[in-house]
Design a protein around this motif. Structure first.
Motif, PDB file in Angstrom:
ATOM      1  N   THR A  30       0.827  -1.204   0.000  1.00 33.95           N
ATOM      2  CA  THR A  30       0.000   0.000   0.000  1.00 33.95           C
ATOM      3  C   THR A  30       0.860   1.251   0.000  1.00 33.95           C
TER       4      THR A  30
ATOM      5  N   ALA B 297       0.157   3.845   6.267  1.00 28.52           N
ATOM      6  CA  ALA B 297      -0.030   2.674   5.409  1.00 28.52           C
ATOM      7  C   ALA B 297       0.479   1.423   6.113  1.00 28.52           C
TER       8      ALA B 297
ATOM      9  N   SER C 154      -4.614  -2.764   3.486  1.00 30.03           N
ATOM     10  CA  SER C 154      -5.472  -3.719   2.799  1.00 30.03           C
ATOM     11  C   SER C 154      -6.727  -4.023   3.610  1.00 30.03           C
TER      12      SER C 154
ATOM     13  N   ALA D 271      -9.437  -1.524   2.804  1.00 29.94           N
ATOM     14  CA  ALA D 271      -9.713  -1.313   1.387  1.00 29.94           C
ATOM     15  C   ALA D 271     -11.200  -1.437   1.079  1.00 29.94           C
TER      16      ALA D 271
ATOM     17  N   ALA E 207      -4.594  -4.185  -1.018  1.00 26.33           N
ATOM     18  CA  ALA E 207      -3.541  -3.229  -0.679  1.00 26.33           C
ATOM     19  C   ALA E 207      -3.439  -2.150  -1.745  1.00 26.33           C
TER      20      ALA E 207
ATOM     21  N   ALA F 238      -4.316   1.925  -1.604  1.00 28.55           N
ATOM     22  CA  ALA F 238      -3.422   2.972  -2.096  1.00 28.55           C
ATOM     23  C   ALA F 238      -4.178   3.939  -3.008  1.00 28.55           C
TER      24      ALA F 238
END
Length: 350
Positions: free
Chosen positions: A13, A160, A320, A323, A333, A337
């Motif tokens: 990420t 992250a 993740s 997400a 992941a 991002a």
């Protein structure tokens, strides 16, 4: 650095976010506590071969992963699945063609998932990703203090890292109780697991009509697959012994696992050329104490409403597990991002 973005965490990420910001012309600095990048992606190398000690697979229907491997010209190989599966009962009886752990249809990356990490990292500006930089505290004004006593202030901070790892960072002022509780309540995918890879001079089980897939009620490996790479052969397994029981028992787990491979695949399996073993429950950057409890199912991941960034906040949580889709997976992941990049770009002036 007050106008730039800090990315805390150099897993997939964090690296993918750095890649997105670099492409958009946004100044950033990535800080990773470990002495390597990749987070839960960890690939051991032995000569021309590679062995994933973290995630090994992605799947059709995961467009971000497909686009990434295509962008960097990486070769995709199908998980080997030809031949019979094995099933081991609690009484050491080995039954052929009664395995239930086949990963047929799963996709691997030539060079391991570490090849993706290396490709993303090499595309970033020199010096923009720092390892060995553990974050100690984060202030609401974007100031980050490090374990080595340094400090920097950023316009935006993206965490992250797994939510539970983020929750162990000191915040000033302290996070609201409901935010802290939400972070701590999200299990880190695979954090309680351990993975073992045994390397051989050939994939000899294939000559016996075996796929390398096996499942066991006895263990210590509960699920086994073929992990062969460029040359020779390899088998990997997920350790079924709970994290609390295997803590401090690395050598014993390895010895018992190799003996089990011998029971399943014959005497040649008891003489590996090399053995690689990672207990993710002991990885500080991945797991916390709560992650030692085994997960019984794949959690329903996603971002709780309480973790939506407040108006004017400089801090954003991304992993993740948070997400919007494919939570826990590599595809998740990358989705995290994308979501974090949207937040950063939407908050930047102009």
């Amino acid at each position: 650095m007050s106008g730039s973005v800090a990315i805390v965490g150099g897993g997939l990420t964090g690296l993918a976010l750095a890649d997105r910001l670099h492409a958009a012309g946004i100044d950033f600095q990535l800080f990773e506590a470990r002495d390597r990048l990749g987070g839960r992606i960890s690939t051991a190398r032995r000569g021309a071969d590679w062995f994933d000690l973290g995630p090994s697979w992605f799947w059709p229907g995961q467009p971000r992963m497909a686009a990434l491997v295509q962008r960097f010209g990486l070769n995709v190989i199908a998980q080997y699945s030809e031949g019979a599966q094995l099933y081991e009962t609690a009484k050491e009886e080995v039954i052929r063609d009664r395995g239930f752990a086949s990963m047929q249809g799963s996709l691997r990356v030539h060079g391991g998932m570490g090849a993706i990490v290396e490709a993303l990292a090499s595309a970033l500006p020199l010096g923009s990703a720092e390892t060995g930089r553990a974050v100690q505290s984060i202030s609401a004004d974007g100031t980050i203090s490090f374990a080595d006593h340094g400090a920097c202030t950023f316009g935006r901070v993206v965490l992250a890292v797994p939510p539970r790892v983020a929750a162990e960072i000191a915040f000033a002022p302290e996070l609201p109780h409901h935010v802290q509780s939400a972070l701590c309540g999200i299990p880190t995918w695979m954090a309680g697991h351990a993975k073992l890879v045994a390397v051989y001079d050939s994939a000899f089980w294939r000559d016996d009509g075996l796929s390398g897939d096996a499942s066991s009620q006895l263990g210590p490996l509960a699920e086994i697959h073929d992990a062969s790479a460029t040359t020779g052969g390899a088998l990997f397994g997920f350790v079924g012994v709970p994290a609390t029981a295997r803590a401090g028992q690395r050598d014993a787990v390895i010895d018992a696992s190799v003996a089990q491979l011998g029971r399943l695949f014959g005497a040649r399996a008891m003489k590996p050329l090399a053995v690689y073993y990672t207990d993710w429950a002991e990885e500080v950057g991945t797991a916390v104490a709560a992650d030692r409890a085994p997960l019984m199912h794949h959690p329903a991941y996603g971002r709780p409403t309480v973790l939506d960034p407040a108006e004017g906040s400089r801090i954003y949580f991304a992993s993740s597990e948070l997400a919007p889709e494919m939570g826990g997976y590599l595809e998740g992941a990358l989705a995290a991002a994308d979501e974090a990049a949207g937040w950063v770009l939407g908050m930047m002036p102009g």
